[in-house]
Motif scaffolding. Structure first.
Motif, PDB file in Angstrom:
ATOM      1  N   PRO A  34       0.323  -1.014   1.053  1.00  0.00           N
ATOM      2  CA  PRO A  34      -1.073  -0.787   1.453  1.00  0.00           C
ATOM      3  C   PRO A  34      -1.234   0.652   1.935  1.00  0.00           C
ATOM      4  O   PRO A  34      -0.343   1.197   2.589  1.00  0.00           O
ATOM      5  N   PRO A  35      -2.335   1.301   1.609  1.00  0.00           N
ATOM      6  CA  PRO A  35      -2.528   2.693   2.057  1.00  0.00           C
ATOM      7  C   PRO A  35      -2.576   2.780   3.577  1.00  0.00           C
ATOM      8  O   PRO A  35      -3.084   1.878   4.256  1.00  0.00           O
ATOM      9  N   LEU A  36      -2.056   3.880   4.095  1.00  0.00           N
ATOM     10  CA  LEU A  36      -2.048   4.097   5.538  1.00  0.00           C
ATOM     11  C   LEU A  36      -3.366   4.695   5.983  1.00  0.00           C
ATOM     12  O   LEU A  36      -3.982   5.497   5.267  1.00  0.00           O
ATOM     13  N   SER A  37      -3.756   4.349   7.188  1.00  0.00           N
ATOM     14  CA  SER A  37      -4.874   5.053   7.808  1.00  0.00           C
ATOM     15  C   SER A  37      -4.343   6.367   8.384  1.00  0.00           C
ATOM     16  O   SER A  37      -3.136   6.565   8.525  1.00  0.00           O
TER      17      SER A  37
END
Length: 278
Positions: A34-37
């Motif tokens: 999942p993409p990181l914030s």
């Protein structure tokens, strides 16, 4: 564990030229995540920075303990004939690694002494002795090994610059400032050629020959630094040869000369060049 202690992440002293292999690592396929914030990325970066600082500090503590053990001739009560025999028997490291540990320890000790002599207001003088001994100023082991044979030049430069800053009163001599002064001094000494003999010979031919040898050594050191960027210090000569063969062919340098220059950049000892470049 000691053998692995000689492998350290590159620091500010070794940033810059990177091998193509290193540059390509961003493109290596990894399992989808999942993409990181931005906040998560900052948190992960902070964790990485902390881990790198821990490694550097651990190396500095190791260097201090190596220095103490060698000064106490720890090998004698254990029935070992020498420091290198002790390191081989107790930790399974080579003669070269054993003496590189000493080079790192001596270079750090000299730098600590220069910092202590160069300022009366540095935070490094106000901390607990054990903490001060653990400071490594962000230097890599390669940088420390490179200046281990010129500690007099390094300490003189550090002391002079810290005294000048302290007298100027323009900048607080806190730990970051002292670290920056130390790193710059080490960088300057690494890039400067060795000083000429105190009493140069009267014969102009001998003087010219020495100048030529010094130039060859300086060029070889620069080539050796390049070789270390491609084949890091933890690789054996055999493994490094496999990595460096193509590079040496591309730059028109015999492989044996490239390996000798790499050994010279690691040790600072011109004897590494005998039989090849010199």
């Amino acid at each position: 564990m000691l053998s692995h202690a000689l492998v350290q992440p590159a620091d500010a002293e070794d940033d810059g030229v990177m091998g193509e292999h290193d540059q390509d690592q961003d493109d290596v396929a990894e399992p989808a995540r999942p993409p990181l914030s931005a906040a998560q990325a900052r948190e992960m970066t902070a964790g990485l920075r902390e881990a790198m600082d821990d490694v550097r500090r651990s190396v500095a503590v190791l260097a201090a303990r190596v220095r103490d053990a060698h000064a106490a001739r720890v090998w004698e009560p254990l029935g070992r004939p020498s420091w290198e025999a002790y390191c081989d028997a107790e930790f399974g490291i080579s003669r070269a690694q054993a003496y590189r540990l000493l080079d790192v320890a001596r270079a750090l000790a000299a730098i600590h002494g220069a910092v202590a002599a160069g300022t009366e207001t540095s935070r490094t003088r106000d901390t607990d002795p054990a903490t001060a001994a653990a400071l490594d100023y962000g230097l890599s082991q390669r940088a420390l090994i490179a200046v281990s044979g010129r500690t007099g030049d390094v300490t003189e430069l550090i002391t002079r610059r810290l005294v000048t800053l302290a007298h100027s009163g323009l900048q607080a001599l806190d730990e970051p400032t002292v670290g920056a002064v130390v790193r710059q001094a080490v960088r300057d000494i690494r890039s400067a050629p060795p000083p000429p003999p105190a009493d140069p010979p009267a014969d102009p031919a001998i003087t010219a020959t020495r100048r030529l040898v010094d130039d060859l050594a300086a060029n070889s050191h620069a080539i050796g630094e390049l070789m270390l960027e491609v084949a890091p210090a933890y690789l054996s000569d055999t493994d490094a040869a496999d990595v460096l063969a193509l590079l040496c062919e591309q730059i028109g340098e015999p492989l044996e000369h490239g390996l000798a220059a790499r050994r010279y950049a690691l040790s600072g000892d011109r004897r590494a060049l005998h039989g090849t470049v010199l």
